[in-house]
Design a protein around this motif. Sequence first.
Motif, PDB file in Angstrom:
ATOM      1  N   VAL A  71      10.478 -29.880  26.218  1.00 20.23           N
ATOM      2  CA  VAL A  71      10.570 -30.445  27.628  1.00 20.23           C
ATOM      3  C   VAL A  71      10.195 -29.431  28.970  1.00 20.23           C
ATOM      4  O   VAL A  71      10.571 -28.359  28.845  1.00 20.23           O
ATOM      5  CB  VAL A  71      12.166 -30.745  27.971  1.00 20.23           C
ATOM      6  N   PHE A  72       9.308 -29.845  29.844  1.00 22.28           N
ATOM      7  CA  PHE A  72       9.004 -29.035  30.982  1.00 22.28           C
ATOM      8  C   PHE A  72       9.430 -29.633  32.303  1.00 22.28           C
ATOM      9  O   PHE A  72       9.034 -30.745  32.587  1.00 22.28           O
ATOM     10  CB  PHE A  72       7.371 -29.222  31.137  1.00 22.28           C
ATOM     11  N   VAL A  73      10.280 -29.064  32.761  1.00 18.05           N
ATOM     12  CA  VAL A  73      10.933 -29.529  33.949  1.00 18.05           C
ATOM     13  C   VAL A  73      10.190 -28.970  35.229  1.00 18.05           C
ATOM     14  O   VAL A  73      10.619 -27.771  35.433  1.00 18.05           O
ATOM     15  CB  VAL A  73      12.483 -29.535  33.949  1.00 18.05           C
ATOM     16  N   TYR A  74       9.215 -29.707  35.771  1.00 13.23           N
ATOM     17  CA  TYR A  74       8.574 -29.105  36.840  1.00 13.23           C
ATOM     18  C   TYR A  74       9.113 -29.112  38.180  1.00 13.23           C
ATOM     19  O   TYR A  74       9.770 -30.131  38.569  1.00 13.23           O
ATOM     20  CB  TYR A  74       7.183 -30.020  36.731  1.00 13.23           C
ATOM     21  N   ASP A  75       9.003 -28.152  38.997  1.00  7.33           N
ATOM     22  CA  ASP A  75       9.424 -27.802  40.210  1.00  7.33           C
ATOM     23  C   ASP A  75       8.031 -28.281  41.118  1.00  7.33           C
ATOM     24  O   ASP A  75       7.161 -27.444  41.053  1.00  7.33           O
ATOM     25  CB  ASP A  75       9.974 -26.791  40.896  1.00  7.33           C
ATOM     26  N   PRO A  76       7.863 -29.445  42.085  1.00  4.99           N
ATOM     27  CA  PRO A  76       6.836 -29.387  42.760  1.00  4.99           C
ATOM     28  C   PRO A  76       6.737 -28.342  43.910  1.00  4.99           C
ATOM     29  O   PRO A  76       7.640 -27.779  44.245  1.00  4.99           O
ATOM     30  CB  PRO A  76       6.967 -30.799  43.305  1.00  4.99           C
ATOM     31  N   PRO A  77       5.554 -28.190  44.364  1.00  5.01           N
ATOM     32  CA  PRO A  77       5.621 -27.297  45.560  1.00  5.01           C
ATOM     33  C   PRO A  77       6.598 -27.462  46.667  1.00  5.01           C
ATOM     34  O   PRO A  77       6.973 -28.541  47.063  1.00  5.01           O
ATOM     35  CB  PRO A  77       4.089 -27.325  46.015  1.00  5.01           C
ATOM     36  N   GLY A  78       7.186 -26.580  47.110  1.00  4.27           N
ATOM     37  CA  GLY A  78       8.211 -26.635  48.273  1.00  4.27           C
ATOM     38  C   GLY A  78       9.660 -27.035  47.613  1.00  4.27           C
ATOM     39  O   GLY A  78      10.579 -27.341  48.535  1.00  4.27           O
ATOM     40  N   HIS A  79       9.771 -27.534  46.337  1.00  8.18           N
ATOM     41  CA  HIS A  79      11.110 -28.100  45.573  1.00  8.18           C
ATOM     42  C   HIS A  79      11.343 -26.898  44.547  1.00  8.18           C
ATOM     43  O   HIS A  79      10.637 -26.064  43.896  1.00  8.18           O
ATOM     44  CB  HIS A  79      10.504 -28.961  45.185  1.00  8.18           C
ATOM     45  N   GLY A  80      12.610 -26.774  44.632  1.00  7.63           N
ATOM     46  CA  GLY A  80      13.218 -25.781  43.498  1.00  7.63           C
ATOM     47  C   GLY A  80      12.701 -24.518  43.643  1.00  7.63           C
ATOM     48  O   GLY A  80      12.959 -23.988  44.665  1.00  7.63           O
ATOM     49  N   TYR A  81      12.166 -23.897  42.597  1.00  4.85           N
ATOM     50  CA  TYR A  81      11.768 -22.502  42.356  1.00  4.85           C
ATOM     51  C   TYR A  81      10.518 -22.315  42.616  1.00  4.85           C
ATOM     52  O   TYR A  81      10.009 -21.219  42.806  1.00  4.85           O
ATOM     53  CB  TYR A  81      12.297 -21.825  41.132  1.00  4.85           C
ATOM     54  N   SER A  82       9.580 -23.654  43.063  1.00 10.27           N
ATOM     55  CA  SER A  82       8.315 -23.485  43.433  1.00 10.27           C
ATOM     56  C   SER A  82       7.986 -23.077  44.804  1.00 10.27           C
ATOM     57  O   SER A  82       8.729 -23.623  45.846  1.00 10.27           O
ATOM     58  CB  SER A  82       7.439 -24.717  43.029  1.00 10.27           C
ATOM     59  N   GLU A  83       6.936 -22.279  45.100  1.00 10.55           N
ATOM     60  CA  GLU A  83       6.526 -21.921  46.427  1.00 10.55           C
ATOM     61  C   GLU A  83       5.885 -23.191  47.309  1.00 10.55           C
ATOM     62  O   GLU A  83       5.283 -23.974  46.473  1.00 10.55           O
ATOM     63  CB  GLU A  83       5.817 -20.847  46.499  1.00 10.55           C
ATOM     64  N   GLY A  84       6.044 -23.305  48.436  1.00 14.03           N
ATOM     65  CA  GLY A  84       5.493 -24.346  49.345  1.00 14.03           C
ATOM     66  C   GLY A  84       4.817 -23.582  50.708  1.00 14.03           C
ATOM     67  O   GLY A  84       5.051 -22.101  50.751  1.00 14.03           O
ATOM     68  N   ARG A  85       4.096 -24.072  51.566  1.00 14.19           N
ATOM     69  CA  ARG A  85       3.882 -23.613  52.774  1.00 14.19           C
ATOM     70  C   ARG A  85       4.423 -24.678  53.806  1.00 14.19           C
ATOM     71  O   ARG A  85       4.772 -25.798  53.775  1.00 14.19           O
ATOM     72  CB  ARG A  85       2.399 -23.664  52.880  1.00 14.19           C
ATOM     73  N   ALA A  86       4.327 -24.069  55.205  1.00 10.30           N
ATOM     74  CA  ALA A  86       4.823 -25.108  56.000  1.00 10.30           C
ATOM     75  C   ALA A  86       4.308 -26.193  56.525  1.00 10.30           C
ATOM     76  O   ALA A  86       4.786 -27.217  56.563  1.00 10.30           O
ATOM     77  CB  ALA A  86       4.606 -24.291  57.444  1.00 10.30           C
ATOM     78  N   GLY A  87       2.961 -26.338  55.803  1.00 12.60           N
ATOM     79  CA  GLY A  87       2.266 -27.897  56.216  1.00 12.60           C
ATOM     80  C   GLY A  87       2.013 -28.364  54.909  1.00 12.60           C
ATOM     81  O   GLY A  87       0.949 -29.253  54.766  1.00 12.60           O
ATOM     82  N   TYR A  88       2.486 -27.794  53.802  1.00 16.76           N
ATOM     83  CA  TYR A  88       2.063 -28.052  52.444  1.00 16.76           C
ATOM     84  C   TYR A  88       3.345 -28.184  51.229  1.00 16.76           C
ATOM     85  O   TYR A  88       3.788 -26.918  51.469  1.00 16.76           O
ATOM     86  CB  TYR A  88       1.110 -27.447  51.927  1.00 16.76           C
ATOM     87  N   PRO A  89       3.833 -29.199  50.844  1.00 19.40           N
ATOM     88  CA  PRO A  89       3.211 -30.372  50.718  1.00 19.40           C
ATOM     89  C   PRO A  89       3.886 -31.195  51.662  1.00 19.40           C
ATOM     90  O   PRO A  89       5.435 -31.184  52.058  1.00 19.40           O
ATOM     91  CB  PRO A  89       3.464 -30.933  49.443  1.00 19.40           C
ATOM     92  N   VAL A  90       3.160 -31.995  52.579  1.00 22.39           N
ATOM     93  CA  VAL A  90       3.635 -33.262  53.414  1.00 22.39           C
ATOM     94  C   VAL A  90       3.181 -34.530  53.468  1.00 22.39           C
ATOM     95  O   VAL A  90       3.607 -35.491  53.991  1.00 22.39           O
ATOM     96  CB  VAL A  90       3.386 -32.879  54.943  1.00 22.39           C
ATOM     97  N   CYS A  91       2.661 -34.724  52.228  1.00 20.04           N
ATOM     98  CA  CYS A  91       2.178 -36.244  51.969  1.00 20.04           C
ATOM     99  C   CYS A  91       2.119 -36.234  50.228  1.00 20.04           C
ATOM    100  O   CYS A  91       2.165 -35.352  49.587  1.00 20.04           O
ATOM    101  CB  CYS A  91       1.127 -36.779  52.362  1.00 20.04           C
ATOM    102  N   ILE A  92       2.358 -37.547  49.842  1.00 17.99           N
ATOM    103  CA  ILE A  92       2.402 -37.593  48.315  1.00 17.99           C
ATOM    104  C   ILE A  92       1.139 -37.240  47.776  1.00 17.99           C
ATOM    105  O   ILE A  92       1.073 -36.864  46.439  1.00 17.99           O
ATOM    106  CB  ILE A  92       2.736 -39.136  47.910  1.00 17.99           C
ATOM    107  N   SER A  93      -0.067 -37.406  48.300  1.00 15.99           N
ATOM    108  CA  SER A  93      -1.156 -36.874  47.682  1.00 15.99           C
ATOM    109  C   SER A  93      -1.224 -35.391  47.317  1.00 15.99           C
ATOM    110  O   SER A  93      -1.813 -34.988  46.446  1.00 15.99           O
ATOM    111  CB  SER A  93      -2.518 -37.234  48.336  1.00 15.99           C
ATOM    112  N   HIS A  94      -0.483 -34.587  48.104  1.00 18.47           N
ATOM    113  CA  HIS A  94      -0.662 -33.343  47.937  1.00 18.47           C
ATOM    114  C   HIS A  94       0.261 -33.062  46.621  1.00 18.47           C
ATOM    115  O   HIS A  94      -0.047 -31.936  45.944  1.00 18.47           O
ATOM    116  CB  HIS A  94       0.330 -32.629  49.096  1.00 18.47           C
ATOM    117  N   LEU A  95       1.494 -33.745  46.625  1.00 15.75           N
ATOM    118  CA  LEU A  95       2.140 -33.733  45.324  1.00 15.75           C
ATOM    119  C   LEU A  95       1.433 -33.923  44.084  1.00 15.75           C
ATOM    120  O   LEU A  95       1.605 -33.329  42.866  1.00 15.75           O
ATOM    121  CB  LEU A  95       3.661 -34.599  45.261  1.00 15.75           C
TER     122      LEU A  95
END
Length: 249
Positions: A53-77
Amino acid sequence: MTDGHPLIVPVNGLSTHAWVRGRGKPVVIVPGLGCASWMYARLARELARERQVFVYDPPGHGYSEGRAGYPVCISHLTDHLAAWMTRVNLRSAPLLGHSLGGEVIIDLAGRYPHLSGPLIACAPTGIPENPSVRMQLLRLLRDLPRERPGLLLPGLKAYAHCGARRMILLARDQEDHMTGPLLGQVRVPTLLLDGLSDPVIRSWTVRRIQADIPGAVIRQIPGAPHGLTDTHPRAVAAFALEFLRELNM
């Protein structure tokens, strides 16, 4: 999570985390809006009886990095999930998405058909019901007393990390994101899991999504709220594993 190990890789310049547990054929868990890998430990434990099982953290969620303007829409995810699957060599792996994660995996199957394996969408958001952000919040408040109390603090930690601005922007994007034609482009086996005590995603919504995805099937879980992956992990895992065994995937 108390066992397993983290997998951290760079994806499009962002450190991206997943928690890996178990052995065997892979399955990827994609969290819901604002959620994090640690909120799916109970489900991962059940799935790991037969799967890696791979429990993935999307960018800006959990332990994954995000940016100020990313992700901000579903296509980014979706785009990031596609890049991550390619990076860690999980092309065609089965995908289990919860809530917004269900919408993301459906989007991936429509837009990246060469990457997607079978889909298991638990209480998926998307067409045809895209309520306003205000209505979504009201439904979530109705759902809260039905959830397991032990999820409250891990959930608050995940939401605080994701941030209110990002969550609002992603929720707003749901209002215009999914369309019937996109759902019709899904060409992989699809299982939709419907919690019968879920005030957020109603059963009629799941049935409408089923009607737009060729060959999709529904399994219902009595008494399950929106967070069915946490409150009913054995039932979710049993349906998911049975579905994948029947496909020999």
